[in-house]
Design a protein around this motif. Structure first.
Motif, short mmCIF file in Angstrom:
data_model
loop_
_atom_site.label_atom_id
_atom_site.label_comp_id
_atom_site.label_asym_id
_atom_site.label_seq_id
_atom_site.Cartn_x
_atom_site.Cartn_y
_atom_site.Cartn_z
N SER A 137 112.78 94.06 40.31
CA SER A 137 113.31 94.63 39.08
C SER A 137 113.86 96.03 39.36
CB SER A 137 112.21 94.73 38.01
OG SER A 137 111.74 93.45 37.66
N ALA A 138 115.15 96.23 39.07
CA ALA A 138 115.84 97.49 39.37
C ALA A 138 117.27 97.33 38.89
CB ALA A 138 115.82 97.79 40.87
N THR A 139 118.07 98.38 39.06
CA THR A 139 119.51 98.29 38.84
C THR A 139 120.20 98.19 40.19
OG1 THR A 139 119.40 99.54 36.77
CG2 THR A 139 121.54 99.39 37.84
N TYR A 140 121.11 97.25 40.30
CA TYR A 140 121.83 97.02 41.55
C TYR A 140 123.30 97.39 41.36
CZ TYR A 140 117.63 94.65 43.04
OH TYR A 140 116.33 94.39 43.38
N PHE A 141 123.79 98.23 42.26
CA PHE A 141 125.19 98.66 42.22
C PHE A 141 125.92 98.13 43.45
CE2 PHE A 141 125.25 101.69 38.77
CZ PHE A 141 123.96 102.19 38.70
N CYS A 142 127.14 97.67 43.23
CA CYS A 142 128.03 97.49 44.36
C CYS A 142 129.02 98.64 44.36
CB CYS A 142 128.75 96.15 44.32
SG CYS A 142 129.90 95.94 42.95
N ALA A 143 129.54 98.96 45.53
CA ALA A 143 130.50 100.05 45.66
C ALA A 143 131.51 99.66 46.72
CB ALA A 143 129.79 101.35 46.04
N LEU A 152 118.46 94.36 36.53
CA LEU A 152 117.70 93.13 36.75
C LEU A 152 116.25 93.33 36.32
CD1 LEU A 152 117.24 90.30 38.00
CD2 LEU A 152 116.80 91.46 40.18
N THR A 153 115.80 92.43 35.47
CA THR A 153 114.40 92.42 35.07
C THR A 153 113.81 91.08 35.45
OG1 THR A 153 114.90 93.84 33.18
CG2 THR A 153 112.79 92.69 33.15
N VAL A 154 112.76 91.11 36.26
CA VAL A 154 112.09 89.87 36.68
C VAL A 154 110.77 89.79 35.94
CG1 VAL A 154 111.17 88.52 38.58
CG2 VAL A 154 113.18 90.00 38.93
N ASN A 155 110.64 88.74 35.15
CA ASN A 155 109.46 88.56 34.30
C ASN A 155 108.46 87.61 34.95
OD1 ASN A 155 110.65 90.08 32.06
ND2 ASN A 155 112.05 88.34 31.92
#
Lengths: 113, 114
Positions: free
Chosen positions: A84-90, A109-112
């Protein structure tokens, strides 16, 4: 002007499931980067993709690059809560000449359990 | 360990009171960057230095200035902070030298403007 679009922007998934985050960009580039950001924290480098067809894997994450389609994917296998985190592409569209990256808006992304 | 260090980690300032954020690196990288990141948004590049060569983004407000006195240090000066400047400020470095290699990010400075 280079545009980098990620989708989805929000992703809620159950542990154990698979999913893919997509990153499209608007101009020719063969340099694409994926970063992870935890809430309130800085960016952590995940993958550096520097050629067409590049594929890299680390644990449950796998990233690929298709420069002809101007598309990168970040595939999550058997998700766990720790992902669970925020994923960025660049993307660097300068051919390496101006050392600048353009970031997508990020996928939260949230993983429950 | 080689790294990118930012100080302070949290900064509270008053509206209009100048503030300076600091970044140092032990990677001996040629390029240093300053990004502004507001809540739930992507990092936005403000400017970068390749060695002593300063490169400002076209839409970076004049209120933001930067100094790089040597390879290791880079400063972000906000001359008259407004409420809209409250954000996380990220410093990053890269080796440069004609190849856009990975950028290495510091832990960030969270700026609050009262």
């Amino acid at each position: 002007e280079l545009k980098v679009e990620q989708n989805p922007l929000f992703l809620s998934m159950q542990e154990g499931k698979n999913y893919t985050i997509y990153c499209n960009y608007s101009t020719t580039s063969d340099r694409l980067y994926w970063y992870r950001q935890d809430p309130g924290k800085s960016l952590e480098s995940l993958f550096v993709l520097l050629s067409n067809g590049a594929v890299k894997q680390e644990g449950r994450l796998m990233a690929s690059l298709d420069t002809k389609a101007r598309l990168s994917t970040l595939h999550i296998t058997a998700a766990v809560h720790d992902l669970s985190a925020t994923y960025f592409c660049a993307v660097d569209a300068s051919g390496g000449s101006n050392y600048k990256l353009t970031f997508g808006k990020g996928t939260l992304l949230t993983v429950n359990p | 360990d080689a790294m990118v260090i930012q100080n302070p980690r949290y900064q509270v300032t008053q509206f209009g009171k100048p503030v300076t954020l600091s970044c140092s690196q032990t990677l001996n990288h040629n390029v240093m960057y300053w990004y502004q990141q507001k809540s739930s948004q992507a990092p936005k590049l403000l400017f970068h230095y390749y060695d002593k060569d300063f490169n400002n983004e076209a839409d970076t407000p004049d209120n933001f200035q930067s100094r790089r006195p040597n390879t290791s240090f880079c400063f972000l000066d906000i001359r008259s902070p407004g409420l809209g400047d409250a954000a996380m400020y990220l410093c990053a470095t890269s080796r440069g030298k004609g190849v856009t290699e990975n950028q290495y990010f510091g832990p960030g400075t969270r700026l609050l403007v009262l």
